[in-house]
Design a protein around this motif. Structure first.
Motif, PDB file in Angstrom:
ATOM      1  N   ASP A 287       0.875  -1.171   0.000  1.00 17.41           N
ATOM      2  CA  ASP A 287       0.000   0.000   0.000  1.00 17.41           C
ATOM      3  C   ASP A 287       0.911   1.220   0.000  1.00 17.41           C
ATOM      4  O   ASP A 287       1.534   1.547   1.013  1.00 17.41           O
ATOM      5  N   GLY A 288       1.016   1.891  -1.148  1.00 15.59           N
ATOM      6  CA  GLY A 288       1.919   3.016  -1.303  1.00 15.59           C
ATOM      7  C   GLY A 288       1.640   4.181  -0.369  1.00 15.59           C
ATOM      8  O   GLY A 288       2.524   4.972  -0.068  1.00 15.59           O
ATOM      9  N   GLU A 289       0.397   4.289   0.106  1.00 19.82           N
ATOM     10  CA  GLU A 289       0.021   5.382   0.988  1.00 19.82           C
ATOM     11  C   GLU A 289       0.417   5.134   2.440  1.00 19.82           C
ATOM     12  O   GLU A 289       0.505   6.062   3.235  1.00 19.82           O
ATOM     13  N   ASN A 290       0.633   3.874   2.799  1.00 18.27           N
ATOM     14  CA  ASN A 290       0.932   3.512   4.188  1.00 18.27           C
ATOM     15  C   ASN A 290       2.119   2.554   4.263  1.00 18.27           C
ATOM     16  O   ASN A 290       1.937   1.351   4.465  1.00 18.27           O
ATOM     17  N   PRO A 291       3.335   3.054   4.112  1.00 17.70           N
ATOM     18  CA  PRO A 291       4.489   2.153   4.211  1.00 17.70           C
ATOM     19  C   PRO A 291       4.640   1.613   5.634  1.00 17.70           C
ATOM     20  O   PRO A 291       4.483   2.346   6.606  1.00 17.70           O
ATOM     21  N   ARG A 292       4.898   0.314   5.724  1.00 16.87           N
ATOM     22  CA  ARG A 292       4.991  -0.346   7.027  1.00 16.87           C
ATOM     23  C   ARG A 292       6.419  -0.473   7.523  1.00 16.87           C
ATOM     24  O   ARG A 292       6.656  -0.559   8.716  1.00 16.87           O
ATOM     25  N   ASP A 293       7.374  -0.543   6.585  1.00 15.40           N
ATOM     26  CA  ASP A 293       8.753  -0.846   6.965  1.00 15.40           C
ATOM     27  C   ASP A 293       9.687  -0.472   5.826  1.00 15.40           C
ATOM     28  O   ASP A 293       9.278   0.139   4.844  1.00 15.40           O
ATOM     29  N   PHE A 294      10.957  -0.863   5.956  1.00 14.36           N
ATOM     30  CA  PHE A 294      11.946  -0.530   4.936  1.00 14.36           C
ATOM     31  C   PHE A 294      11.651  -1.201   3.599  1.00 14.36           C
ATOM     32  O   PHE A 294      11.906  -0.620   2.542  1.00 14.36           O
ATOM     33  N   LEU A 295      11.129  -2.415   3.617  1.00 13.06           N
ATOM     34  CA  LEU A 295      10.807  -3.079   2.350  1.00 13.06           C
ATOM     35  C   LEU A 295       9.737  -2.314   1.582  1.00 13.06           C
ATOM     36  O   LEU A 295       9.826  -2.178   0.370  1.00 13.06           O
ATOM     37  N   ASP A 296       8.727  -1.816   2.280  1.00 18.55           N
ATOM     38  CA  ASP A 296       7.689  -1.027   1.601  1.00 18.55           C
ATOM     39  C   ASP A 296       8.279   0.252   1.015  1.00 18.55           C
ATOM     40  O   ASP A 296       7.913   0.670  -0.093  1.00 18.55           O
ATOM     41  N   LEU A 297       9.211   0.884   1.718  1.00 20.04           N
ATOM     42  CA  LEU A 297       9.862   2.075   1.191  1.00 20.04           C
ATOM     43  C   LEU A 297      10.691   1.756  -0.044  1.00 20.04           C
ATOM     44  O   LEU A 297      10.705   2.524  -1.011  1.00 20.04           O
ATOM     45  N   ALA A 298      11.367   0.609  -0.032  1.00 22.29           N
ATOM     46  CA  ALA A 298      12.145   0.199  -1.200  1.00 22.29           C
ATOM     47  C   ALA A 298      11.247  -0.105  -2.386  1.00 22.29           C
ATOM     48  O   ALA A 298      11.550   0.269  -3.527  1.00 22.29           O
ATOM     49  N   ILE A 299      10.113  -0.762  -2.129  1.00 25.17           N
ATOM     50  CA  ILE A 299       9.168  -1.057  -3.206  1.00 25.17           C
ATOM     51  C   ILE A 299       8.606   0.247  -3.778  1.00 25.17           C
ATOM     52  O   ILE A 299       8.440   0.385  -4.997  1.00 25.17           O
ATOM     53  N   ALA A 300       8.320   1.212  -2.912  1.00 30.78           N
ATOM     54  CA  ALA A 300       7.800   2.492  -3.381  1.00 30.78           C
ATOM     55  C   ALA A 300       8.823   3.176  -4.285  1.00 30.78           C
ATOM     56  O   ALA A 300       8.449   3.820  -5.275  1.00 30.78           O
ATOM     57  N   GLU A 301      10.095   3.064  -3.965  1.00 25.94           N
ATOM     58  CA  GLU A 301      11.149   3.651  -4.806  1.00 25.94           C
ATOM     59  C   GLU A 301      11.217   2.955  -6.160  1.00 25.94           C
ATOM     60  O   GLU A 301      11.514   3.581  -7.167  1.00 25.94           O
ATOM     61  N   LEU A 302      10.979   1.660  -6.184  1.00 25.81           N
ATOM     62  CA  LEU A 302      11.024   0.913  -7.449  1.00 25.81           C
ATOM     63  C   LEU A 302       9.865   1.256  -8.364  1.00 25.81           C
ATOM     64  O   LEU A 302       9.988   1.169  -9.583  1.00 25.81           O
ATOM     65  N   LYS A 303       8.729   1.633  -7.799  1.00 27.06           N
ATOM     66  CA  LYS A 303       7.541   1.913  -8.620  1.00 27.06           C
ATOM     67  C   LYS A 303       7.503   3.313  -9.053  1.00 27.06           C
ATOM     68  O   LYS A 303       7.865   4.195  -9.263  1.00 27.06           O
TER      69      LYS A 303
END
Length: 100
Positions: A84-100
């Motif tokens: 969920d791009g609006e609610n990052p939970r951890d570092f992996l979510d932040l990394a995924i957001a950077e990839l998208k």
């Protein structure tokens, strides 16, 4: 433990101390750190990894690395599925957001 705090920050959840996967990951990471320190000769002379007897630590390092990569890939797959791009939970979510 420190490993559980790191997992909490990176993967977004803590593991129980009796969780078999977490215990295996902790053991593999610990053994890998020990082997990396003892395999400096192979780093200096890479051809030694082809000599039987000398290359056992090199093969073990590769096996341990594969186990850690498998664990991380499994966590990444779960994060991609529930991202969920609006609610990052951890570092992996932040990394995924950077990839998208």
């Amino acid at each position: 433990s420190v490993a559980n705090i790191i997992c909490s920050m990176v993967f977004g959840r803590r593991h129980d101390y009796d969780d078999d996967k977490f215990l295996e990951l902790s053991t593999v990471a610990h053994n890998l750190a020990l082997l990396l320190g003892s395999s400096q000769l192979i780093v200096l002379l890479p051809l030694l990894r082809f000599i039987p007897g000398v290359n056992t630590s090199y093969k073990t390092i590769i096996d341990y690395s594969r186990k850690i990569v498998t664990f991380i890939r499994h966590e990444l797959t779960k994060h991609f599925e529930t991202f969920d791009g609006e609610n990052p939970r951890d570092f992996l979510d932040l990394a995924i957001a950077e990839l998208k």
